[in-house]
Scaffold this motif. Structure first.
Motif, mmCIF file in Angstrom:
data_model
loop_
_atom_site.group_PDB
_atom_site.id
_atom_site.type_symbol
_atom_site.label_atom_id
_atom_site.label_comp_id
_atom_site.label_asym_id
_atom_site.label_seq_id
_atom_site.Cartn_x
_atom_site.Cartn_y
_atom_site.Cartn_z
ATOM 1 N N ILE A 181 -7.456 -21.524 -20.290
ATOM 2 C CA ILE A 181 -7.079 -22.412 -19.188
ATOM 3 C C ILE A 181 -8.328 -22.975 -18.508
ATOM 4 O O ILE A 181 -8.410 -24.167 -18.193
ATOM 5 C CB ILE A 181 -6.203 -21.656 -18.170
ATOM 6 N N PRO A 256 -2.022 -27.134 -23.319
ATOM 7 C CA PRO A 256 -2.098 -26.465 -22.004
ATOM 8 C C PRO A 256 -1.127 -25.296 -21.901
ATOM 9 O O PRO A 256 -0.014 -25.338 -22.429
ATOM 10 C CB PRO A 256 -1.731 -27.582 -21.027
ATOM 11 N N ILE A 257 -1.555 -24.243 -21.213
ATOM 12 C CA ILE A 257 -0.743 -23.050 -21.022
ATOM 13 C C ILE A 257 -0.329 -22.966 -19.559
ATOM 14 O O ILE A 257 -1.145 -23.192 -18.657
ATOM 15 C CB ILE A 257 -1.554 -21.792 -21.408
ATOM 16 N N ASP A 258 0.918 -22.645 -19.325
ATOM 17 C CA ASP A 258 1.396 -22.459 -17.962
ATOM 18 C C ASP A 258 0.883 -21.115 -17.448
ATOM 19 O O ASP A 258 1.255 -20.063 -17.975
ATOM 20 C CB ASP A 258 2.923 -22.475 -17.946
ATOM 21 N N PRO A 259 0.013 -21.106 -16.436
ATOM 22 C CA PRO A 259 -0.552 -19.841 -15.957
ATOM 23 C C PRO A 259 0.502 -18.835 -15.516
ATOM 24 O O PRO A 259 0.280 -17.627 -15.577
ATOM 25 C CB PRO A 259 -1.436 -20.266 -14.780
ATOM 26 N N SER A 260 1.666 -19.320 -15.085
ATOM 27 C CA SER A 260 2.680 -18.414 -14.541
ATOM 28 C C SER A 260 3.296 -17.517 -15.607
ATOM 29 O O SER A 260 3.877 -16.476 -15.266
ATOM 30 C CB SER A 260 3.781 -19.223 -13.843
ATOM 31 N N ILE A 261 3.194 -17.889 -16.873
ATOM 32 C CA ILE A 261 3.836 -17.078 -17.910
ATOM 33 C C ILE A 261 2.910 -15.990 -18.453
ATOM 34 O O ILE A 261 3.359 -15.077 -19.150
ATOM 35 C CB ILE A 261 4.340 -17.953 -19.076
#
Length: 361
Positions: A181, A256-261
């Motif tokens: 990220i 992109p990676i969702d930080p919440s997961i």
């Protein structure tokens, strides 16, 4: 010998801790949460009944508490920083290690951070009489050392291309995902290239495919921000250095990676998954007169190999006589000797020049 492992409660940190204790080194566990550090020590002891980790030395020191970091690091002979992502916090840990007059290595793979360590801390480390070696990981160290051996054979070089190919092993650790990220923009852009005396962004790749050892089939590759692009030009006379990864891998890591997961994902691949992983790193060199040579590094388990390399790196700094400053691996260690130390861990290397083949065993 005693080493401080910063981020010892993390996935990579526990592997480094295990490797250090397996070698009979004393350790100081450093991080921001005492309970998590105690849990890490207990987990290492439970998972490895053949090693002894009694009465662990635990020091609480958040990355933003300079005085606590310095005090913790002074309890050891050297520091291994495993607390990624390194871009937001790594500089504070380097600064504290230098203030504590302790040698420092880290397991970073974030290209901008690694370059910033060289750009920022060289004079400070020299003045303190300590050696700083960033990117003591599975790829940068052997790749950088192989590049030095290639330069010994060929002399001044027109170009070096480093290529990473990895299969198996399950998914990345949470720490690796968080580092992705932090680096997503430079990953999408392909990272820095060394060209005509400076590091530059935005240059097109000179290669779009490579031939694997023992195969006639071309594998598509794409520019990727590899650590050794930063380190190799510091000790090899070369006009151009670029990093490449298998195109499919580069494309996956550019999403992109969702930080919440991330918090809900496994902390990292389990031992069984790591045992299935294989890496191949190619270092292709072209001399100014057109002669060519290729170095090949092959091995298992990138996370486990990183632990071995980080511990071997810091052990050699404490026991050896590397000059002070921020150094590339080949500036700090004898290339062939370090590479031979990896053979018991199933990391093998070869160098091929024309019809001649030299094996690292």
């Amino acid at each position: 010998m005693k080493i401080a492992v910063y981020g010892a409660n993390g996935y990579q940190g526990r592997l480094v801790l295990t490797e250090a204790v397996r070698r009979g080194l004393n350790v100081v566990l450093v991080g921001r949460d005492a309970a998590r550090l105690r849990h890490a020590a207990a987990t290492v002891a439970l998972s490895n009944p053949d090693i002894r980790l009694a009465g662990p030395d635990i020091r609480v020191a958040p990355a933003d508490d300079h005085d606590a970091l310095v005090a913790a690091f002074r309890a050891a002979d050297a520091v291994v920083n495993c607390a990624g992502p390194f871009t937001p916090t790594g500089a504070a840990v380097v600064r504290a290690a230098i203030a504590a007059s302790r040698h420092y290595v880290d397991t970073a793979g974030e290209q901008p951070y690694i370059k910033a360590v060289f750009d920022t801390f060289g004079a400070r480390a020299q003045a303190a009489g300590v050696t700083v070696v960033p990117a003591a990981n599975d790829a940068c160290v052997p790749g950088d050392l192989i590049a030095a051996l290639l330069a010994e054979r060929l002399g001044p070089l027109e170009e070096i291309t480093s290529v990473h190919l990895i299969t198996g092993g399950g998914g990345p650790s949470r720490g690796s995902l968080r580092s992705l990220i932090e680096s997503i923009d430079i990953i999408k852009a392909g990272g820095l290239v060394y060209d005509d005396g400076d590091w530059r962004a935005g240059l097109p790749a000179r290669k779009t495919s490579i031939i694997l050892p023992g195969s006639a089939q071309a594998v598509p590759v794409a520019r990727f921000p590899l650590s050794e692009v930063v380190t190799i030009p510091r000790h090899v006379r070369v006009r151009h250095v670029e990093g490449l990864a298998e195109a499919a891998l580069a494309a996956r890591l550019s999403v992109p990676i969702d930080p919440s997961i991330i918090a809900g994902l496994p902390e990292g691949p389990d031992e069984q998954a790591r045992a299935t992983q294989r890496f191949t790193y190619l270092i292709d060199a072209v001399a100014l007169d057109g002669r060519r040579a290729r170095g090949v590094v092959e091995g298992p388990d990138t996370y486990g190999t990183t632990a071995v390399i980080a511990v071997e790196s810091v052990r050699r700094l404490v026991a050896g006589s590397a000059k002070p400053g921020v150094l590339a691996p080949a500036q700090a260690y004898d290339p062939a000797a370090f590479l031979r130390s990896l053979l018991p861990h199933n990391v093998h290397w070869t160098i091929q020049e024309g019809e001649e083949r030299t094996a690292g065993n």
